[in-house]
Design an enzyme around this catalytic site. Structure first.
Site, PDB file in Angstrom:
ATOM      1  CB  SER A  47      -0.922   0.035   1.225  1.00  0.00           C
ATOM      2  OG  SER A  47      -1.915  -0.946   1.109  1.00  0.00           O
ATOM      3  N   GLY A 226      -4.473  -1.917  -0.748  1.00  0.00           N
ATOM      4  CA  GLY A 226      -3.613  -1.614  -1.887  1.00  0.00           C
ATOM      5  C   GLY A 226      -3.391  -0.133  -2.018  1.00  0.00           C
ATOM      6  N   GLY A 228      -2.872   3.674  -4.097  1.00  0.00           N
ATOM      7  CA  GLY A 228      -3.486   4.459  -5.162  1.00  0.00           C
ATOM      8  C   GLY A 228      -4.880   4.970  -4.843  1.00  0.00           C
ATOM      9  CB  CYS A 254      -7.219  -1.039   3.356  1.00  0.00           C
ATOM     10  SG  CYS A 254      -6.313   0.508   3.274  1.00  0.00           S
ATOM     11  CG  PHE A 255      -7.517  -0.187  -2.855  1.00  0.00           C
ATOM     12  CD1 PHE A 255      -7.210   1.155  -3.055  1.00  0.00           C
ATOM     13  CD2 PHE A 255      -7.860  -0.961  -3.966  1.00  0.00           C
ATOM     14  CE1 PHE A 255      -7.226   1.710  -4.323  1.00  0.00           C
ATOM     15  CE2 PHE A 255      -7.883  -0.411  -5.242  1.00  0.00           C
ATOM     16  CZ  PHE A 255      -7.564   0.934  -5.420  1.00  0.00           C
ATOM     17  CD  GLN A 258      -9.846   3.558  -0.047  1.00  0.00           C
ATOM     18  OE1 GLN A 258      -9.226   3.328  -1.080  1.00  0.00           O
ATOM     19  NE2 GLN A 258      -9.273   4.075   1.029  1.00  0.00           N
ATOM     20  CG  ASN A 296      -0.831   2.440   4.876  1.00  0.00           C
ATOM     21  OD1 ASN A 296      -0.689   3.640   4.636  1.00  0.00           O
ATOM     22  ND2 ASN A 296      -0.240   1.494   4.165  1.00  0.00           N
ATOM     23  N   GLY A 298      -4.939   6.894   2.673  1.00  0.00           N
ATOM     24  CA  GLY A 298      -4.955   8.303   2.312  1.00  0.00           C
ATOM     25  C   GLY A 298      -6.302   8.704   1.735  1.00  0.00           C
ATOM     26  CG  PHE A 299      -7.718   7.946  -1.598  1.00  0.00           C
ATOM     27  CD1 PHE A 299      -8.223   8.965  -2.414  1.00  0.00           C
ATOM     28  CD2 PHE A 299      -6.382   7.559  -1.767  1.00  0.00           C
ATOM     29  CE1 PHE A 299      -7.429   9.570  -3.381  1.00  0.00           C
ATOM     30  CE2 PHE A 299      -5.584   8.161  -2.728  1.00  0.00           C
ATOM     31  CZ  PHE A 299      -6.100   9.159  -3.535  1.00  0.00           C
ATOM     32  CG  HIS A 344      -4.484  -2.451   7.510  1.00  0.00           C
ATOM     33  ND1 HIS A 344      -4.263  -3.102   6.317  1.00  0.00           N
ATOM     34  CD2 HIS A 344      -4.544  -1.130   7.217  1.00  0.00           C
ATOM     35  CE1 HIS A 344      -4.173  -2.207   5.342  1.00  0.00           C
ATOM     36  NE2 HIS A 344      -4.340  -0.997   5.859  1.00  0.00           N
ATOM     37  CD  GLU A 346      -4.083  -6.493   7.363  1.00  0.00           C
ATOM     38  OE1 GLU A 346      -5.291  -6.403   7.658  1.00  0.00           O
ATOM     39  OE2 GLU A 346      -3.472  -5.623   6.713  1.00  0.00           O
TER      40      GLU A 346
END
Lengths: 367, 1099
Positions: A47, A226, A228, A254-255, A258, A296, A298-299, A344, A346
């Site tokens: 990530s 992940g 981006g 996380c990703f 989203q 972790n 940013g979005f 997270h 995990e």
């Protein structure tokens, strides 16, 4: 003699320090993480692809590097910013020093600078592009290259970090479930946490189509973390929709959270300076209990906090929320078997408080 | 889950006197608890016997009981107050033990009082070692292999299994009292015997040794919704085997990977849940094998501890404050993080700095005590320092300790030091071992050698190795360039250390000039709980050498208050009390207050106490940089140096010379009072008598002076606090022995020789002076005669045998001294009254140890008034404002004013000689007590009885008294001993004493001296046949072996041991008061209201 290095932010603020790790130049997005342990996990977390990570903890590298704690088989951070690199490693598990590992993998770093001042700057101005260079200490020329780099918003990076070919992580003990895990930048600990619960995990490349995922006939589908901007990864949103349509249980981290949000028709947006650390309080809105969690991101997903809301996939609710800033940290679908969290469970690095979510995934698959 | 609405009134128990293992950290936690509970609208009652605490200030609780901390007295308070709940988790082991006793006696149930914070089961599970081991096993973790033993036989058979060495730990004791490591059977028998006696449950745990393993601690908090957070991890640099209170420790942990740290966290949380700590803080200790990583749980404390105070200061997360809120029903997510103001307390602090804590020892006070560090805590205080790297924090903490060495390289190496001898010395833990680590590396030892010998993790050793390399660069550089100087400062080196390596600077001032010229200046960062992730609103700062400073500009002028540094014998919580009062008073007066201190245990280093807090060493360099930083921020009125004891006083002149205004009494006046020659001339001019004296710069000088003034003489170095290095000597030989020793104590100052007045009454006075008017704060009459250090002496206020005429003489004398010395603020004078002559013994123009006691006994906040006077307010104005009484003073208390008795608490039982015997307990002019208690009641006898109960447990009301007296005391002892016999005590005496007693009608039985062989007095004491000992030693020098054995035996079995006739007379009064009926309790607020009503008008 240690070579001097410079760090130049896109708004022109510069810091001087010493070259650390590989001697070179790198441009990426500057983010800070407040975790005091787990630098090896952080460095190898996909990530962090294309990000220059600022460690707020001053001493980094004290326990060296070993072959067990990596979250992938390489360092993903683009650049590394540390105040006090360890002179020697000390741990009964240490196999080599951190700096030699950074150098061997070509990771450019800088040390000795006022990381707290840099962190405060990022907090006030937001995450931004940054250049770190030990080959060109002319800050103006570094700035030119920083401004020429692509920003994180709109960047599609999951394909860069995903596995090229599928692989299987076998269940530990008796196999209870089979899960297809879409690798958007998956951390090694995630399949391990599932395997511990008797899940056989089929890790698939990011671009695997929904049909191909379903063809595996798995009990559940997992969407990983992940790097981006999620708004640039419509292919994953399409895969998510296909799986949701099929009614197969879904869990996202996380990703993956989203992507679920976008599949449900919600927007995603870039946070000022993101959540990066292992001390973040997240409340489970159903029980009121607070878990201290690893973050972790940013979005984030933009969803109504007031109560359940309607989506093309039925009623959905925000299941978890950050107590620091009210950011949406989890989604639960009431009418389809899907849920996800922005943080997270995990861990690696981080506390294990949210571990129970893997059990929830098993329960969902059990029906 | 919001606040419980069924709790309206909470009783808080404090921790009593400062003792080793239980210091002012519990004043910090208790004060926070009281503040929070009252903010929440609850009625708060408080019991604590320690008058030097902030928590016992009447404004911190609704009803404050300065009463002995025994179950009996606390039950009386419960009966009087009828609280809904008892909060006992913030008052250390003392409070917890009382809570258990009140539960077991049924008192809590009888009065319907709920124990909040931790319940009885949790307390038992945490402290009953076998139960705790079972719990750890249940959650899938390990403890060291061990067995609980209730007899010496069981101990021996356990060791057959485990093999030597083994750890001996008694149950339910604090600070590791009675615990240690036994390497052989002799030692084991002795330690287990003591441990069985020390444990209230007569149990000891014999345990597999984890000596040399890495040691970690976690500070955790849990709320009633089962949310748990880890506030802080602490790594002990000294490996297992050294009590954590005696270890160098660092936060956060430095040498754990995330996997290991999370494992410790998981185990800690699981244990916390299984033990069942409902709400609040707890501390868990772990040991990790350095080569295999095997993790064992050592112990947990289901309460706030010394480590929690450290963790609170290290992280900015106020554990006690939050624990109090959790105890009344809030959950962590409902409590705001004060520092960010926006995020909740349900998170784990992230540090972007390193914190190092170092212990402060006082072995010089206990000659003969074994200086090896073990699992029994021996330190008397601690300092903490914050830096942006380990070496900076380490070097800052070393200079915070105010020991002879003020950091590496500031003292010459021992002449005979070799690599081998230095490495060898590392094998046994001792005070200042870190200096030996540095020297070993510098002499050529490898990191591996040093790590192996010391048991320290190689990472820490290597960090010190980096300083050795830096030192070589500093020594070798042709000149100090900016880059090298900056690197040295970033590594934490003081100007003084650099000056020690570069003689051309002729001292630290030269280094500072260069440094300032080159612009190498510290910045100040903020302790914000979150590593800058969120903006901080609380200005809690530390210095470092980095780019950006975070000190905000101010509109209003500021005053700096210098604290007193680490607790030590002679300078403890009393001085912190005065500093805190100054901060409160000046804040009220509209001035911005800036506190500078380095003691993590104190209320002064609570970020709530002052407007700004700088957690910095109290050295000239560090303080001056704070002043400079604050001058950039706004106007600085000056520095208050007179409240924090010797530490800030020692800085006053240099600060003034550097252009920093010193507020209140000027350094020159301080010097005048402390320089004996000048002070003597001043007294002579003022017509005030003083014992004859002289100042000697050589042995010959001293002998000549002694011949002139006559023996016995009191000898001491100048500039002392707590009687460092004082002695009474009776002949030339003893004088010579002293001089040899003293010149090592303080080379730059001469030795003072005073005629010692035997059999005088010693009087202590605290007063305020504004240049025109004297306010006599209080007159204290010592119970022991002159010659016992005033800090160790019991005293009474109002004075019990002085008349109005004598008090008036004292007032006039004190006023004259204040005027001629030039006092602006507090003044303490010690007098001796002998043959109707009032001698001035010494005058100290500063806050004294007795300021809090006097303030509480007379209901007048002396330190607050002193701070205001320092800023120019007059006594008259303070009277008009109501800070001081409208008329009258502490010398003219009403006839029916309550009598307050202060008693000192001694640490003798904590120390053992190298052979495992006790250290001598005799009192003298060198201060040895660690803390004090106050007993207050209508008459002296009851007040004295309370003070003894509070300090040492109750005085006996029946049984056998053993009496052994010096010849000169035999006559004056007849009356008190006869009274004891009349009260029904059996009297046992040594032959000479018995003879005198029998002739005077006391039927004393004779018992042999220790030197007389079997069935002697010492054996009878150890056998438990004796309820109280009265033993006056002969003189203060020479062999007194019999007395030594008697007194150490009394300490071993924990019975009162009275060493003066005056003390014996007071004890008799106390015993009579106890026999006369139940001694009652009364809140301080009532007593103060009565005093104020008498004075009329004062607040």
């Amino acid at each position: 003699m240690i070579a001097p290095a410079v760090l130049v932010l896109e708004d022109g603020r510069t810091f001087h320090g010493d070259s650390y790790g590989a001697v070179g130049e790198v441009v990426g997005e500057a983010v800070f993480t407040t975790g005091m342990t787990g630098y090896q996990e952080t460095l190898t977390d996909p990530s962090y692809h294309r990000q220059v990570v600022v460690m707020t903890a001053p001493h980094v590298g004290n326990t060296g590097v070993n072959d067990e704690d990596g979250e992938s088989d390489r360092i993903w951070v683009a650049g590394y910013v540390v105040r006090e690199p360890a002179r020697r490693a000390s741990s009964w598990r240490s196999q080599r020093g951190l700096e030699s590992e950074l150098t061997a993998q070509g990771v450019v770093g800088i040390s000795g600078l006022d990381t707290r001042a840099l962190t405060r700057h990022l907090r006030e101005r937001g995450a931004m592009r940054v250049g770190v260079s030990a080959v060109d200490t002319d800050t103006h020329s570094v700035l030119t290259r920083v401004l020429a780099a692509a920003p994180m918003s709109g960047a599609e990076l999951a394909r860069d970090v995903s596995t090229a070919t599928p692989y299987v992580v076998p269940a530990q003990g008796e196999r209870r479930y089979v899960v297809a895990a879409l690798d958007l930048g998956i951390k090694a600990m995630t399949p391990r946490r599932m395997a511990e619960r008797g899940i056989e995990v089929h890790v698939l490349p990011a671009t695997t189509s929904g049909e191909d995922v379903l063809a595996l006939g798995a009990d559940g589908v997992f969407f990983s973390n992940g790097p981006g901007d999620p708004s640039a990864s419509d292919y994953a949103v399409d895969t998510m929709r296909t799986v949701l349509d099929a009614g197969v249980p879904v869990f996202g981290i996380c990703f993956g959270n989203q992507i679920l949000g976008r599949a449900l028709g919600l927007a995603t947006y870039k946070l000022g300076y993101g959540h990066h650390g292992v001390n973040q309080p997240v409340q489970d809105r159903r029980t009121g209990k607070v878990a201290v969690t690893a973050h972790n991101h940013g979005f984030a997903v933009d969803a109504p906090l007031a109560g359940p809301f309607a989506t093309p996939y039925g009623t959905v609710e925000v299941s978890h929320v950050s107590l620091n800033d009210g950011v949406v940290e989890g989604l639960r679908c009431r009418d389809v078997p899907a849920f996800s969290v922005q943080y997270h469970p995990e861990a690696a690095a981080g506390p294990h408080d949210a571990d129970y979510l893997f059990d929830s995934f098993c329960a969902l698959m059990a029906g | 889950m919001p606040k419980r609405d069924d709790l309206r009134h909470v009783l808080v128990i404090g921790s009593g006197p400062i003792v080793i293992g239980q210091a002012c950290e519990f004043d910090y936690s208790g004060t926070q608890a009281c503040r929070v509970l009252r903010e929440e609208g609850l009625r708060v009652s408080l019991v604590n016997s320690n008058p030097a605490t902030i928590m016992t200030d009447p404004e911190f609780a609704d009803a404050t009981y300065i009463e002995p901390l025994t179950p009996d007295y606390v039950e009386q308070v419960i009966a009087a107050e009828r609280p809904d709940a008892l909060l006992a988790t913030l008052g250390g082991q003392t409070a917890l033990n009382i809570a258990v006793a009140l539960h077991e006696s049924g008192a809590l149930k009888r009065y319907g009082v709920e124990l909040i914070g931790a319940d009885i089961e949790a307390i038992r599970s945490g402290e009953d070692r076998q139960r705790f081991k079972d719990i750890v096993a249940q959650v899938g973790a390990e403890t060291p292999r061990s067995a609980v033993c209730r007899s010496i036989a069981a101990v021996l058979s356990t060791v057959d299994d485990l093999g030597y060495p083994v750890v001996v730990r008694p149950s339910f004791t604090m600070g590791g009292a009675g615990s240690g490591i036994a390497h052989d059977e002799g030692r084991l028998r002795r330690m287990a015997g003591v441990g069985l006696a020390a444990s209230p449950t007569a149990e000891v745990l014999i345990e597999e040794s984890v000596l040399g393993w890495k040691e970690y601690e976690l500070e955790l908090m849990r709320d009633r919704n089962d949310n748990v957070v880890v506030v802080c991890s602490i790594e002990n640099i000294d490996a297992m085997g050294v009590h954590t209170g005696d270890s160098l420790t660092v936060a956060p942990a430095m040498t754990l990977t995330d996997r290991e740290y999370q494992r410790i966290r998981d185990v800690g949380i699981a244990v916390l849940r299984a033990v069942g700590v409902d709400t609040g803080g707890c501390n868990i200790q772990f040991a990790v094998h350095p080569d295999t990583g095997r993790l064992v749980v050592i112990e947990m404390n289901p309460r706030v501890s010394r480590s929690s105070a450290l963790a609170s200061k290290a992280t900015g997360f106020p554990i006690a404050k939050i624990a109090a809120r959790l105890a009344i029903g809030y959950t962590l997510d409902e409590i705001r993080n004060d520092i960010t103001g926006v995020t909740p307390a349900s998170f784990e602090p992230a540090l972007d700095y390193v914190v190092v804590k170092a212990p402060r020892f006082a072995f010089e006070k206990f000659p003969g005590a074994d200086p090896e560090l073990t699992t029994t805590m021996k330190s008397v205080g601690e300092a903490m320092a914050i830096g942006r790297n380990f070496t900076e924090a380490l070097q800052k903490v070393l200079r915070s300790l105010e020991t002879a060495a003020t950091g590496f390289w500031t003292l010459p190496d021992p002449e005979d030091a070799t690599v081998e001898s230095t490495v060898d010395s590392l094998r046994s833990p001792h005070e200042g071992r870190v200096y030996d680590v540095e020297r070993a590396l510098r002499l050529g030892a490898t990191v591996e050698d040093v790590a192996a010998a010391s048991g320290w993790d190689p990472w820490f050793v290597d960090q010190i190795g980096s300083l050795v390399e830096l030192r070589a660069e500093l020594v070798d550089a042709p000149s100090l360039a900016t880059g090298l100087l900056r690197r040295a400062k970033r590594a934490g080196c003081s100007d003084r250390q650099i000056a020690a390596l570069r003689p051309e600077f002729a001292g630290e001032d030269g280094v500072r000039s260069l440094r300032w010229r080159l612009g190498v200046r510290p910045v100040f960062k903020t302790v914000d709980t979150c590593a800058a992730e969120f903006a901080a609103t609380t200005p809690y700062h530390y210095s470092t050498y980095d780019e950006e400073t975070e000190v905000a500009a101010r509109d209003r002028p500021a005053v700096l208050i210098l604290g007193s540094g680490p607790n030590r014998i002679g300078q403890g919580i009393e001085f912190d009390y005065s500093c805190v009062h100054a901060a409160l008073a000046l804040r009220e007066a509209g001035v911005k207050t800036v506190m500078v201190n380095c003691n993590p245990e104190t209320v002064s280093t609570d970020y709530d106490t002052s407007d700004r807090l700088y957690f910095e060493p109290l050295t000239f360099e560090d303080v001056l940089e704070v002043v400079e930083a604050e001058r950039v921020a706004g106007e600085v009125l000056g520095v208050i140096c007179q409240l924090g004891g010797q530490t800030p006083l020692g800085l006053a002149q240099r600060l003034k010379d550097a252009g920093v205004p010193v507020l209140g009494t000027q350094p020159e006046a301080i010097h005048l009072a402390e320089e004996r020659g000048a002070f003597g001339r001043l007294l002579a001019e003022a017509g005030l008598p003083a014992p004859r004296h002289g100042t000697a710069t050589s042995y010959a000088d001293a002998v000549a002076i002694a011949a002139t003034v006559g023996y016995p003489v009191l000898v001491r170095p100048s500039y002392v606090l707590g009687g460092r290095g004082m002695e009474i000597v009776y002949d030339d030989a003893a004088l010579e022995a002293y001089i040899v020793k003293a010149t090592e104590v303080s080379p730059e100052h001469p030795v003072l020789v005073d005629r010692f007045l035997e059999d005088a009454i010693e009087i202590d006075v605290d007063a305020l002076y504004d240049g025109a008017e004297l306010y006599l704060g209080g007159v204290m009459e010592h119970i022991e005669e002159a010659g016992i250090h005033s800090g160790d002496s019991a005293c009474a206020l109002p004075p019990i045998t002085l008349g109005m005429g004598e008090i008036e003489r004292i007032r006039q004398s004190t006023e004259r001294i204040a005027a001629v010395v030039g006092v602006r603020g507090l003044l303490n004078v010690q007098y001796a009254l002998k043959d109707d002559v009032l001698y001035v013994l010494e005058a100290n123009p500063r806050a004294s140890r007795t300021v809090p006691f006097v303030s509480k006994a007379t209901a007048v906040p002396l330190a607050k008034a002193a701070a205001r006077i320092a800023l120019g307010t007059s006594v008259a104005e303070l009277r008009a404002e109501g800070v001081l009484p409208v008329s009258g003073d502490g010398g003219d208390l009403p006839w029916d004013a309550p009598i307050a008795v202060k008693e000192a608490v001694m640490p003798f039982h904590r120390f053992r000689t190298i052979d495992g015997d006790g250290v001598d307990t005799v009192l003298g002019p060198e201060m040895k007590s660690t803390g004090e208690v106050m007993g207050i009641d209508a008459v002296f006898g009851t007040a004295f009885a309370k003070s003894q109960t509070a300090a040492y447990g109750s005085l006996p009301t029946s049984g056998t008294v053993f009496v052994s007296l010096a010849n000169r005391d035999k006559r004056s002892a007849i009356f008190p001993v006869k009274r004891l016999a009349d009260l029904g005590f059996d009297v046992l005496a040594t032959a000479g004493t018995a003879q005198v007693l029998r002739r005077n009608g006391v039927n004393a039985r004779v018992v042999g001296k220790y030197s007389d062989g079997p069935d002697n007095c010492v054996e009878r004491i150890l056998a438990g046949d004796i309820a109280m000992v009265i033993n006056t030693p002969f003189g203060n020098a020479g062999p007194r072996l019999d007395g030594y054995e008697i007194r150490t035996a009394a300490v071993t079995v924990g019975i009162p041991c009275i060493t003066t006739i005056q003390g014996a007379a007071a004890a008799v009064q106390g015993i009579e008061a106890q026999l006369a009926g139940r001694v009652g309790v009364r809140p301080l607020q009532d007593l103060h209201a009565a005093l104020r009503a008498y004075r009329g008008g004062a607040r």
